[in-house]
Design an enzyme around this catalytic site. Structure first.
Site, short mmCIF file in Angstrom:
data_model
loop_
_atom_site.label_atom_id
_atom_site.label_comp_id
_atom_site.label_asym_id
_atom_site.label_seq_id
_atom_site.Cartn_x
_atom_site.Cartn_y
_atom_site.Cartn_z
N PRO A 49 60.24 -53.17 31.28
CA PRO A 49 59.42 -52.14 31.93
C PRO A 49 58.30 -51.61 31.04
CG PRO A 49 61.52 -51.21 31.24
CD PRO A 49 61.58 -52.68 30.94
N ASP A 88 58.86 -47.98 32.85
CA ASP A 88 59.46 -47.15 31.83
C ASP A 88 58.86 -45.76 32.02
OD1 ASP A 88 60.90 -46.43 29.67
OD2 ASP A 88 59.86 -47.70 28.23
N TRP A 518 64.69 -46.38 24.47
CA TRP A 518 65.00 -47.80 24.28
C TRP A 518 66.41 -48.12 24.76
CZ3 TRP A 518 61.05 -50.80 23.54
CH2 TRP A 518 59.93 -50.31 22.84
N GLN A 554 58.50 -56.52 20.33
CA GLN A 554 59.76 -56.18 20.98
C GLN A 554 60.97 -56.75 20.25
OE1 GLN A 554 60.01 -53.99 23.41
NE2 GLN A 554 57.80 -53.77 23.54
N TRP A 558 62.98 -53.99 22.47
CA TRP A 558 63.67 -54.35 23.70
C TRP A 558 64.65 -55.51 23.53
CZ3 TRP A 558 62.38 -57.78 28.28
CH2 TRP A 558 63.12 -57.41 29.39
N LYS A 591 42.51 -55.12 15.25
CA LYS A 591 43.29 -54.59 16.36
C LYS A 591 42.33 -54.15 17.48
CE LYS A 591 47.30 -51.66 16.62
NZ LYS A 591 48.09 -50.59 16.04
N LYS A 594 40.84 -48.94 22.05
CA LYS A 594 40.17 -48.37 23.22
C LYS A 594 38.96 -47.55 22.79
CE LYS A 594 43.81 -47.31 25.95
NZ LYS A 594 44.69 -46.27 26.50
#
Ligand SMILES: [Zn+2]
Length: 995
Positions: A49, A88, A518, A554, A558, A591, A594
């Site tokens: 999610p 999530d 998590w 992850q 996750w 990286k 935004k």
């Protein structure tokens, strides 16, 4: 598809994709694709999610693509692949947003504002970008069920979390401990170790050496180094290592003596000293010193002593380490071993303020330095550049802080985790074996509690009187205890509930912490189906997943929490196969940010080149092999050129001619060897792609596909053009033409299915274009309802494939020779020698000598075992040159010598001029957008008598090739229009279409 449409296809490909989206909507394509397989066995995918607090970025597009390809592939393999989207919704990301919106800072202000209002605001805003997400994912071509999604804040989801917690509670896997945890003072919450590792930054910090006076000595000091001056007020001990050698030194210009480790003498920053004494660390163990501050004076007997610490090293500092057990993990462990307790009176509050100064720890540092100077205990002060962990959510430096927290015992599970991990197929293998494997080897107990508000409450109620703890496992259990209905499981609802203690009749209240989010994402296999409260009979078919895919970040998140929970609950793996994708960086390897806008908007890229071009670009990189990708728009453009356009062009080519000929027959016994060759190539492609897909090596697919597209367009179609457009004058011609149509149709049809999982739009356009002209009984409404092509060994022609490969290599060599000799491809040449002793090569060249002649535009190809000196005999009498004047360019490749004769005879020159004229006029026809069958009237103006005569003597050829009913010859000045260059001459031409 009309001619207009096929041209549109190439120009406005992204718009055609949008048409496909509409087409899918009208036939309910996704729902139908599931319906068709409803009785099949399931292939299970889990959706990790994401958070909808921001717009999807490239990383999400990569994982969305992967989570689309695999389900499409297995659906076409006959499986039922349900795809459910998940959100999530809990935890710090949304809490931070809402704090900002409400202009709140930290837990105390949130409490003042009201947890109910705060949490409800989180609930309202957490899905604020859900619509944009849906739009982006749909435009990428991913099929996923948004309507029937799961959210971690749903009541059933949360109830399963409680059940899971209870299950582990019963197994005795949770415990509460004072533990020094990575701690975000901005969020006022401890973080787990894996979260603490998410944002390390290179920063400059203070680095100081302090003097701690030994008790009962006039002038002997311990020299202690630290980079966190704010922890000095909380100092309780100083650590040495028993086995290290320490020295007592006296500086030349001072009476003071300093104790320091022998290899750290450079920290004295002077060479004017003498060593008074050398001894092992154990000799000063137990020595008392005078503390700089007296906040903890009188606390316990053993404080302010030199103790042993395993963690003391000599890499940095002085070999003596200051210990503040409340603010350092090693400090805490060393002090605990020596019986020095931290008893819980914090000098730093939960929001990071150093209480004695009432200032944030970082702001307090200059004041502390002044205090050190005043107290005369500062030996030296410096700056140091080092890597330091930051809070991945708030971007403030993390600290370590002793906290009472709830832990899941991972230590007990370690062996099972490692064993289970061996049963998972990781792509790439190394991430699973090394990165994830090492992480498991060193796994520490998992801190699952968070001191926050918007999350699943830890279902523990504690008796205020006797401290008895009760773990609640379901809504009905709590409802029975509370004697009322419970509409929501969030803290601001359940924290109002208290009940009496079963041991002492005291009152039980819920503990304040919520669960790490998590824990929730790791629990999604159970919670998304509200297991075991619902669906318990089908759960075993939904677990474990056959496939998951997420980014490399992850590994410690996750992927890890999925494995911990499944191992703890079922001792089973949570997923069988996992594709780990790498990071998408900007063009220069930075990286993506935004705020800096250093990358193009993904939706604009799709609008410009099409979603399939973007998908091809990702697939063709190593990002699905976990390597980073420097995003470059040019790469997307290249994929459009190498994959999308050639396939569109092949389709338009096919459609143009079949519309004229109307002669598609889906059975043919008159295949040419090139037909057999491309059909064989197609079988190999099917085999290869199926192998890669079953190994989850998606990143290997595109390069194989590009080779095939090159075979198809640059060899098969190009070499066979004539078969499609020439008129069939007899039965043999007709059969040959039918064979060509049959072959191209079958290949394109197979191709449409083969690329469907990867390029869902392009494949649909191709498939619909084909079934529009000829529909087979087994054809479906959409290519995505078809079965995936399977390998058919009968169609494989290995010998033929090898031969064509040899021929294509030869063609490339001769092209290079032409370039070297600066002779255009259109200019016919007299002779090519191919010299080789290899029988296989000789046979191959002899078999295909006519292809070579045509392809290379050479009159005569001489294949020999050895080069024969007397060549004039071979090249015929028409060649009116002497041996010594022959101009031959040679090149050797794979043991074959190629010699290209570049001398031009008058007849070769004439032929070259005719060919060039033809090609120029064909282009003119094309520019006028004439149908391939349109007849024309041609007017040519030529000044040169030589060129005029040359062309006139080839009038029949020109008429046939250009479909010209009549050619009018004139002088150039009479014909209106632009000059066109032919060799060293100029002509003008006018084409009129005839009705
Ligand atoms: Zn009690």
């Amino acid at each position: 598809m009309t001619k207009e449409e096929s041209i549109q296809l190439q120009i406005n490909y992204p718009e055609r994709e949008e048409d496909v989206l509409k087409f899918w909507d009208t036939i309910f394509a996704f729902e139908q694709s599931l319906e068709i397989r409803k009785d099949s066995s399931e292939y299970i995918v889990y959706d990790g999610p994401p958070f909808a607090t921001g717009l999807p970025h490239y990383g999400h597009f990569v994982s969305s693509m992967t989570k689309d390809i695999i389900p499409r592939y297995w659906t076409m393999q006959g499986k039922l692949v349900k795809r459910r989207f998940g959100w999530d919704t809990h935890g710090v990301p949304i809490e931070m947003e809402v704090e900002k919106d409400l202009n709140l800072k930290g837990p105390s202000q949130i409490r003042k504002y009201g947890i109910t209002e705060f949490n409800e605001e989180c609930r309202r805003k957490v899905l604020r970008y859900a619509q944009e997400w849906e739009h982006s994912i749909r435009r990428l071509g991913r099929w996923v069920d948004f309507r029937n999604n799961y959210k971690t804040m749903d009541k059933p989801f949360m109830e399963t979390i409680w059940w899971l917690f209870h299950k582990l509670w019963k197994k005795g896997l949770f415990y509460k401990d004072f533990r020094v945890m990575p701690y975000s003072w901005r969020l006022s919450t401890p973080l787990s170790n894996f979260e603490a590792g998410l944002d390390y930054r290179l920063v400059k910090d203070l680095s100081i050496v302090l003097k701690f006076k030994l008790k009962n000595s006039n002038n002997t000091y311990l020299l202690v180094w630290t980079t966190t001056p704010w922890t000095i007020p909380a100092n309780l001990a100083i650590a040495i290592r028993r086995d290290l050698r320490y020295v007592k030194v006296k500086l030349d210009n001072s009476l003071d003596q300093y104790i320091i480790e022998k290899t750290c003498l450079n920290m004295l920053k002077t060479s004017n000293f003498s060593i008074v004494e050398t001894f092992l660390g154990q000799e000063i163990e137990g020595a008392h010193y005078e503390p700089i501050f007296d906040y903890y004076k009188g606390g316990a007997n053993r404080v302010f002593q030199v103790i042993h610490g395993d963690h003391v090293s000599t890499d940095m500092g002085t070999g003596l380490v200051h210990l503040a057990p409340a603010y350092g993990q090693d400090d805490f462990i060393a002090c605990k071993k020596s019986g020095i307790p931290f008893w819980g009176n914090h000098l730093v509050d939960e929001e990071g303020n150093l209480l004695p100064l009432n200032l944030n720890i970082k702001l307090a540092e200059p004041f502390l330095i002044n205090e050190f100077i005043e107290k005369g205990c500062l030996y030296s002060k410096d700056k140091i550049e080092h890597s330091y962990p930051y809070c991945w959510r708030s971007g403030t430096p993390l600290i370590y802080r002793a906290i009472p927290s709830w832990f899941l015992k991972v230590d007990n599970l370690k062996d099972s985790l490692i064993e289970n991990n061996k049963r998972i197929l990781w792509v790439p293998e190394d991430v699973g074996r090394k990165r994830f494997g090492n992480w498991l080897e060193n796994a520490q107990d998992w801190c699952v509690s968070r001191n926050r508000f918007w999350g699943t409450p830890i279902p523990l109620w504690e008796c205020k009187t006797c401290q008895h703890i009760k773990c609640i496992q379901s809504i009905s259990q709590l409802e029975a205890l509370a004697s009322r209905n419970i509409e929501d499981l969030h803290p601001h609802f359940v924290d109002l509930i208290c009940f009496s203690c079963e041991k002492c009749l005291g009152t039980m209240y819920r503990i304040p912490e919520v669960l790490d989010c998590w824990f929730e994402s790791g629990a999604m296999p159970y919670a998304q189906s509200h297991y075991p409260f619902e669906n318990s009979h089908v759960f075993k078919y939904k677990f474990p997943a056959d496939f998951i895919s997420e980014g490399l970040d992850q590994t410690r998140a996750w992927f890890y929490t999925l494995l911990i929970l499944s191992t703890a609950v079922l001792n089973e793996i949570p997923f069988r196969n996992v594709v780990v994708s790498g990071l998408v960086l900007d063009k220069n390897g930075n990286k993506m940010s935004k705020s800096r806008k250093n990358y193009p908007d993904p939706l604009l890229i799709i609008k410009e080149y099409g979603a399939d071009a973007l998908r091809a670009y990702f697939l063709n990189s190593s990002i699905l092999n976990s390597e980073p990708l420097k995003f470059d728009e040019k790469g997307v453009k290249d994929m459009k050129r190498l994959i999308i356009l050639p396939i569109c062009n092949s389709l338009s080519f096919f459609i143009q001619y079949i519309k004229i000929d109307q002669c598609l027959i889906l059975q043919n016994n008159h295949l040419s060897y090139l037909d057999k060759w491309i059909l064989s190539k197609m079988q190999n492609l099917i085999l290869e792609i199926n192998i890669k897909m079953k190994r989850y090596e998606l990143y290997k697919v595109v390069s194989i596909l590009i080779c095939f597209i090159d075979d198809l367009t640059n060899w098969y179609i190009r070499r066979n053009r004539r078969r499609f457009w020439r008129e069939a004058l007899n039965l043999a011609d007709k059969l040959d033409k039918e064979a060509a149509y049959f072959t191209l149709y079958s290949v394109l049809k197979s191709l449409s299915k083969l690329i469907a999982p990867f390029f869902p739009f392009l494949s649909e356009i191709l498939y619909q274009g084909l079934i529009d002209v000829y529909k087979e009984p087994q054809d479906k409404k959409s290519v995505h309802f078809c079965d995936y092509p399977t390998f058919n060994s009968i169609l494989v022609e290995e010998k033929l494939e090898t031969e064509i490969e040899i021929i294509r290599k030869a063609v490339n060599v001769v092209r290079i020779l032409r370039e070297r000799a600066k002779v255009k491809v259109k200019q016919p040449l007299g002779v090519l020698w191919i010299i080789t002793k290899n029988e296989q090569f000789i046979n191959c060249f002899c078999n295909h000598v006519s292809i070579l002649e045509q392809e290379l535009n050479i009159k005569q190809i001489i294949i020999q075992k050895e080069f024969q000196q007397d060549i004039t005999n071979n090249i015929g009498e028409s060649f009116d040159v002497k041996d010594s004047n022959l101009n031959v360019f040679w090149m050797t490749q794979e043991g074959i010598d190629y010699g290209l004769l570049t001398n031009l005879t008058p007849s070769l020159i004439e032929e070259g001029l005719v060919r060039e004229t033809l090609s120029v006029l064909q282009k003119l026809r094309k520019n006028m957008k004439l149908e391939v069958s349109d007849r024309i009237m041609l007017k040519i103006g030529i000044e040169s008598e030589f060129l005029m005569n040359t062309l006139k003597s080839n009038e029949k050829l020109l008429k046939d090739e250009l479909l010209a009913v009549k050619i009018l010859w004139d002088t150039k000045s009479i014909v209106v229009g632009q000059d066109i260059k032919i060799g060293c001459f100029f002509i003008r031409a006018i084409i009129n279409k005839l009705d």
